[in-house]
Design an enzyme around this catalytic site. Structure first.
Site, PDB file in Angstrom:
ATOM      1  N   ASP A 257       0.493  36.482  51.762  1.00  0.00           N
ATOM      2  CA  ASP A 257       1.277  36.145  52.944  1.00  0.00           C
ATOM      3  C   ASP A 257       0.634  36.785  54.165  1.00  0.00           C
ATOM      4  OD1 ASP A 257       3.272  35.663  54.886  1.00  0.00           O
ATOM      5  OD2 ASP A 257       4.817  35.671  53.343  1.00  0.00           O
TER       6      ASP A 257
ATOM      7  N   GLY B  43       9.101  36.847  55.213  1.00  0.00           N
ATOM      8  CA  GLY B  43      10.515  36.837  55.598  1.00  0.00           C
ATOM      9  C   GLY B  43      11.450  37.254  54.482  1.00  0.00           C
TER      10      GLY B  43
ATOM     11  N   CYS C 215      11.936  31.042  51.352  1.00  0.00           N
ATOM     12  CA  CYS C 215      10.786  31.231  52.233  1.00  0.00           C
ATOM     13  C   CYS C 215      11.314  31.532  53.625  1.00  0.00           C
ATOM     14  CB  CYS C 215       9.884  30.005  52.250  1.00  0.00           C
ATOM     15  SG  CYS C 215       8.486  30.178  53.375  1.00  0.00           S
ATOM     16  N   GLY C 216      11.347  32.822  53.973  1.00  0.00           N
ATOM     17  CA  GLY C 216      11.871  33.204  55.280  1.00  0.00           C
ATOM     18  C   GLY C 216      11.020  32.707  56.421  1.00  0.00           C
ATOM     19  N   HIS C 217       9.700  32.848  56.296  1.00  0.00           N
ATOM     20  CA  HIS C 217       8.857  32.396  57.403  1.00  0.00           C
ATOM     21  C   HIS C 217       8.951  30.883  57.566  1.00  0.00           C
ATOM     22  CE1 HIS C 217       5.573  30.800  54.836  1.00  0.00           C
ATOM     23  NE2 HIS C 217       5.144  30.230  55.942  1.00  0.00           N
TER      24      HIS C 217
END
Length: 342
Positions: free
Chosen positions: A267, A272, A105-107
């Site tokens: 999203d 991300g 999970c980039g964010h």
């Protein structure tokens, strides 16, 4: 527990996408068994469960309480902060959403980096950059928090290496046959051109985009390219990136996307880890070279910028802001219990 906090959270948004942080140790939650973050994620999923269909258990009861209405909503995302794999990272995290758990999970990593600096967990200067190293189920990532004038001005997420697994895989949908590109970027993402579905990436088209995303994910469920050498936890399509081209900027490509992940979740940010997948594909196509950036827009109009480094490593830059702190309760007389999803 009427009138007493059950679990405390700190909430952020990264480019519009929520991230609800639960520090398991500080919040008094029991330790999650496992020697690594990946093992703890498997514990949370439970024997015989999957990322989008976990088994019931004490930790998953907390997830459901926080993600479901009336305390959360179908678009909520969050993470349980847990110990890292070793002293090389500041902490670990188990990512969760309305359907279960994810390996990347980039964010969320970006929000966690800012949270770590905001809370003093990782000391930061008034001017300059500070790396926050985070162990996630897919490996070790870094959120470098940028500081100026005594405040946080941005954050850059460096992901695990992205690997293109397959190109132009035909997929039958209710809107016709399209081609999907598959990339492992901490989780497996399928990229599909929205125009091939007769759609544009817009709020008005969201119902059709979500339907198409769910169909693509289901159609590719058993495709061999979705398998990851790390095992079942890292395998299978997690998200479908439905994207469209916009005019290039002087610095590189410009695209807009909506990422549909898990079981139809949207999203709100440009995604991300999904941006990492797009970067890998653009680099392979020769459209993104050294010193060039992808300007990546979300369906809500928020923006990430991304670049690719040697070895398939990607970096994604954006912003994250705190939105609140909560002490959630579970009244034993409340007939809704952990809540519901619509």
């Amino acid at each position: 527990m009427t009138g007493r906090p059950l679990v405390r959270t700190t909430d952020y948004h990264t480019a519009g996408e929520p991230f609800r942080i639960v520090d398991t140790a500080a919040g008094g939650l029991p330790p999650v068994p496992g020697d690594t973050v990946a093992e703890r994620c498997a514990t949370a999923v439970g024997p015989g469960g999957s990322g989008t269909a976990p088994r019931r258990g004490p930790l998953d009861d907390v997830r459901r309480l926080l993600v479901q209405e009336p305390r959360g909503h179908g678009g909520m995302y969050g993470g349980f902060v847990v110990p890292p794999d070793d002293d090389g990272a500041h902490f670990g995290v188990l990512f969760w959403h309305k359907d279960g758990y994810s390996t990347a999970c980039g964010h969320g990593a970006m929000a966690l980096g800012v949270w770590a600096v905001d809370t003093g967990r990782v000391p930061a200067p008034d001017e300059g950059d500070v790396p926050v190293r985070i162990d996630v189920p897919s490996g070790r990532v870094t959120a470098t928090v940028h500081r100026g004038g005594g405040r946080t001005t941005g954050v850059t997420f460096r992901n695990v290496p992205a690997r293109v697994a397959a190109r132009a895989v035909p997929v039958a949908t209710s809107l016709g046959v399209v081609e999907a590109d598959l990339v492992h970027a901490g989780a497996c993402y399928a990229s599909v051109r929205a125009r091939d579905l007769g759609l544009e990436v817009s709020r008005a088209a969201l119902p059709d985009l979500v339907r198409a995303g769910r169909e693509v994910r289901a159609a590719l469920a058993t495709h061999p390219a979705t398998w990851h050498p790390g095992g079942a936890l890292l395998s299978g399509v997690y998200g479908v990136v439905l994207h469209e081209e916009l005019p290039d900027t002087p610095f590189g490509p410009h695209q807009r996307n909506v990422t549909v992940f898990a079981d139809g979740q949207v999203d709100r940010s440009p995604c991300g880890s999904g941006t990492s997948a797009r970067l890998a594909l653009l680099a392979q196509d020769g459209r993104l070279g050294p010193g060039e950036d992808l300007l990546h827009e979300s369906v809500t109009g928020t923006v990430f910028t991304g670049r690719i480094l040697p070895g398939g490593v990607t970096e994604v830059t954006g912003t994250a802001y705190r939105t609140g702190e909560h002490a959630f309760l579970a009244d034993p007389y409340d007939p809704l219990g952990a809540g519901f999803l619509l």
